[in-house]
Each structure stands twice: as structure tokens, then as C-alpha cells.
Design a protein around this motif. Structure first.
Motif, PDB file in Angstrom:
ATOM      1  N   GLU A  89       0.806  -1.226   0.000  1.00 60.57           N
ATOM      2  CA  GLU A  89       0.000   0.000   0.000  1.00 60.57           C
ATOM      3  C   GLU A  89       0.835   1.271   0.000  1.00 60.57           C
ATOM      4  OE1 GLU A  89      -0.686  -2.440   2.321  1.00 60.57           O
ATOM      5  OE2 GLU A  89      -2.614  -3.184   1.607  1.00 60.57           O
ATOM      6  N   GLN A  90       2.099   1.176   0.432  1.00 57.82           N
ATOM      7  CA  GLN A  90       2.915   2.367   0.596  1.00 57.82           C
ATOM      8  C   GLN A  90       4.174   2.418  -0.265  1.00 57.82           C
ATOM      9  OE1 GLN A  90       2.233   5.160   2.489  1.00 57.82           O
ATOM     10  NE2 GLN A  90       0.225   4.206   2.577  1.00 57.82           N
ATOM     11  N   LEU A 115       5.343  11.058 -13.005  1.00 63.21           N
ATOM     12  CA  LEU A 115       4.850   9.900 -12.270  1.00 63.21           C
ATOM     13  C   LEU A 115       5.084  10.062 -10.772  1.00 63.21           C
ATOM     14  CD1 LEU A 115       3.613   7.040 -12.265  1.00 63.21           C
ATOM     15  CD2 LEU A 115       5.966   6.180 -12.489  1.00 63.21           C
ATOM     16  N   LEU A 116       6.286  10.503 -10.395  1.00 64.59           N
ATOM     17  CA  LEU A 116       6.597  10.692  -8.974  1.00 64.59           C
ATOM     18  C   LEU A 116       5.678  11.728  -8.338  1.00 64.59           C
ATOM     19  CD1 LEU A 116      10.500  10.673  -9.093  1.00 64.59           C
ATOM     20  CD2 LEU A 116       9.012   8.870  -8.163  1.00 64.59           C
ATOM     21  N   ALA A 117       5.453  12.833  -9.025  1.00 64.76           N
ATOM     22  CA  ALA A 117       4.549  13.862  -8.499  1.00 64.76           C
ATOM     23  C   ALA A 117       3.165  13.271  -8.242  1.00 64.76           C
ATOM     24  CB  ALA A 117       4.471  15.042  -9.464  1.00 64.76           C
ATOM     25  N   HIS A 122      -0.962  12.301  -5.049  1.00 62.73           N
ATOM     26  CA  HIS A 122      -2.326  11.780  -5.122  1.00 62.73           C
ATOM     27  C   HIS A 122      -2.497  10.416  -4.467  1.00 62.73           C
ATOM     28  CE1 HIS A 122      -3.665  15.106  -7.560  1.00 62.73           C
ATOM     29  NE2 HIS A 122      -2.592  14.952  -8.313  1.00 62.73           N
ATOM     30  N   LEU A 123      -1.515   9.539  -4.644  1.00 62.12           N
ATOM     31  CA  LEU A 123      -1.633   8.207  -4.047  1.00 62.12           C
ATOM     32  C   LEU A 123      -1.038   8.141  -2.647  1.00 62.12           C
ATOM     33  CD1 LEU A 123      -0.756   5.894  -7.088  1.00 62.12           C
ATOM     34  CD2 LEU A 123      -2.987   6.790  -6.369  1.00 62.12           C
ATOM     35  N   LEU A 173      11.949   8.756  -0.912  1.00 66.12           N
ATOM     36  CA  LEU A 173      10.801   8.854  -0.009  1.00 66.12           C
ATOM     37  C   LEU A 173       9.940  10.056  -0.378  1.00 66.12           C
ATOM     38  CD1 LEU A 173      12.586   8.265   3.425  1.00 66.12           C
ATOM     39  CD2 LEU A 173      11.365   6.575   2.024  1.00 66.12           C
ATOM     40  N   ARG A 174       8.655   9.976  -0.100  1.00 74.02           N
ATOM     41  CA  ARG A 174       7.763  11.114  -0.331  1.00 74.02           C
ATOM     42  C   ARG A 174       8.274  12.334   0.418  1.00 74.02           C
ATOM     43  NH1 ARG A 174       2.073   9.848   1.181  1.00 74.02           N
ATOM     44  NH2 ARG A 174       2.785  10.181   3.286  1.00 74.02           N
ATOM     45  N   SER A 175       8.714  12.158   1.672  1.00 69.25           N
ATOM     46  CA  SER A 175       9.193  13.285   2.465  1.00 69.25           C
ATOM     47  C   SER A 175      10.412  13.947   1.819  1.00 69.25           C
ATOM     48  CB  SER A 175       9.529  12.849   3.895  1.00 69.25           C
ATOM     49  OG  SER A 175      10.532  11.851   3.892  1.00 69.25           O
ATOM     50  N   GLU A 176      11.252  13.161   1.172  1.00 71.90           N
ATOM     51  CA  GLU A 176      12.417  13.727   0.478  1.00 71.90           C
ATOM     52  C   GLU A 176      11.983  14.470  -0.784  1.00 71.90           C
ATOM     53  OE1 GLU A 176      15.752  10.349   1.527  1.00 71.90           O
ATOM     54  OE2 GLU A 176      14.288   9.912  -0.047  1.00 71.90           O
TER      55      GLU A 176
END
Length: 181
Positions: A89-90, A115-117, A122-123, A173-176
Motif C-alpha cells: 500500500e505504501q 509519475l513521482l509527483a 495523489h496516491l 521517499l515522499r518526504s524527500e
């Protein structure tokens, strides 16, 4: 979740269509593309088989791989493709291929960035990984340009086309991703 359609400056990322398969098979069959891939020869029948096995209505299903076309905004010609594996899921694993005649033009960078954005915003995906052959300099340089972190250098971890090969694994990572904007 249904398959995505993303738009960037020069590209559209969308599910494959039957009209894409001839071009897809043609560039995947080229030695310069197949060199770092699991196949040696790639035929139109291989492309059709992949296309028919792809169920975009289940896009986002855990454990599944999805192939997305990278097409030119003007003219709708196939430039390359993105592979997305929903690990859980993550987490996602990605891959990318650009047809030789379009390499070196920033297409992979633009498509992977779009794609990363999408997946981070969104996901709400936590982590995206990519694995590449250590000899595939263009691939790992692109990942580094996009601020992926090299997390591993696997030594002779894959028996590939008659010999043992080395791979790099990268992650972001999303945070990065958010912190660098």
C-alpha cells in the motif's frame, strides 16, 4: 482505482493502446534496449501478450505490474514506457525505457518526474524504488538526477544472460520529494 493519464510539458503518460504495440515491440527488440532487460528478443507477439494480460481496471492492485506508454503530446507517437509495481500500500517499484531515437532528450526525466509527483501527491505513496544494472549508466544517472538515493550495490546477485551481474538499488521517499520543492 483506474489507470492514470498524466500530462507533462512534452508527454502524456497513459495506458497502452493497441496502436502502440508495433512501435513498442520494435524498440524493445533493439539490442541497445534489450541489453539491460530480461529479454534478448522481443516480438510483436510478445507485445500483444503483455497488452492482453494488462488489466488497467485493477490499476493499483498490490503485487501487480502495470506498463504505461509515454507518448508525445504532439502527434501521439510512442516515445517509451514506464513500468510500475505496486509492492504494497505504501511502496512502488518503477522502471523506464525510452526508444533509442528519443534518448538523451529528457523524456525519461520528464515522465518519471510526472509519475513521482502523481504517486507522492495523489496516491500518498511513502517510498519508490528502482533497480538498475551497474553498467546502465544512463539509468542510474537519471535516478541520481531525480534525487533518488543509492541504497545498495548488489554484487553478482543476478544470473543474467549467461553471467553474474551487479545491480544498484535506489529509493526516494515522499518526504524527500516534498522537501526538495
Amino acid at each position: 482505482m483506474h489507470a492514470i493519464k498524466l500530462t507533462s510539458t512534452h508527454c502524456i503518460i497513459r495506458p497502452f493502446q493497441l496502436k502502440d504495440l508495433e512501435c513498442f515491440a520494435e524498440y524493445r527488440g533493439q539490442e541497445s534496449v534489450a541489453r539491460y532487460q530480461s529479454w534478448s528478443n522481443y516480438s510483436y507477439q510478445d507485445a500483444v501478450k503483455l497488452f492482453e494480460a494488462m488489466d488497467y481496471s485493477t490499476f493499483g492492485s498490490i503485487g501487480q505490474w502495470y506498463q504505461l506508454a509515454i507518448v508525445a503530446k504532439k502527434g501521439d507517437s510512442l516515445l517509451g514506457d514506464l513500468a510500475i509495481h505496486f509492492v504494497d500500500e505504501q511502496q512502488l517499484e518503477i522502471g523506464f525505457t525510452v526508444a533509442p531515437q528519443f534518448q538523451g532528450q529528457g523524456i525519461a526525466s520528464e515522465a518519471v518526474s510526472a509519475l513521482l509527483a502523481y504517486v507522492f501527491t495523489h496516491l500518498k505513496i511513502h517510498r519508490v524504488t528502482a533497480t538498475t544494472d551497474v553498467n546502465n549508466v544512463a539509468s542510474y544517472k537519471l535516478l541520481e538526477k531525480l534525487k533518488f538515493r543509492r541504497e545498495a550495490h548488489f554484487i553478482q546477485n543476478i544470473f543474467f544472460k549467461g553471467k553474474w551481474g551487479d545491480e544498484y538499488q535506489y529509493a526516494l521517499l515522499r518526504s524527500e520529494s516534498v522537501s526538495r520543492k
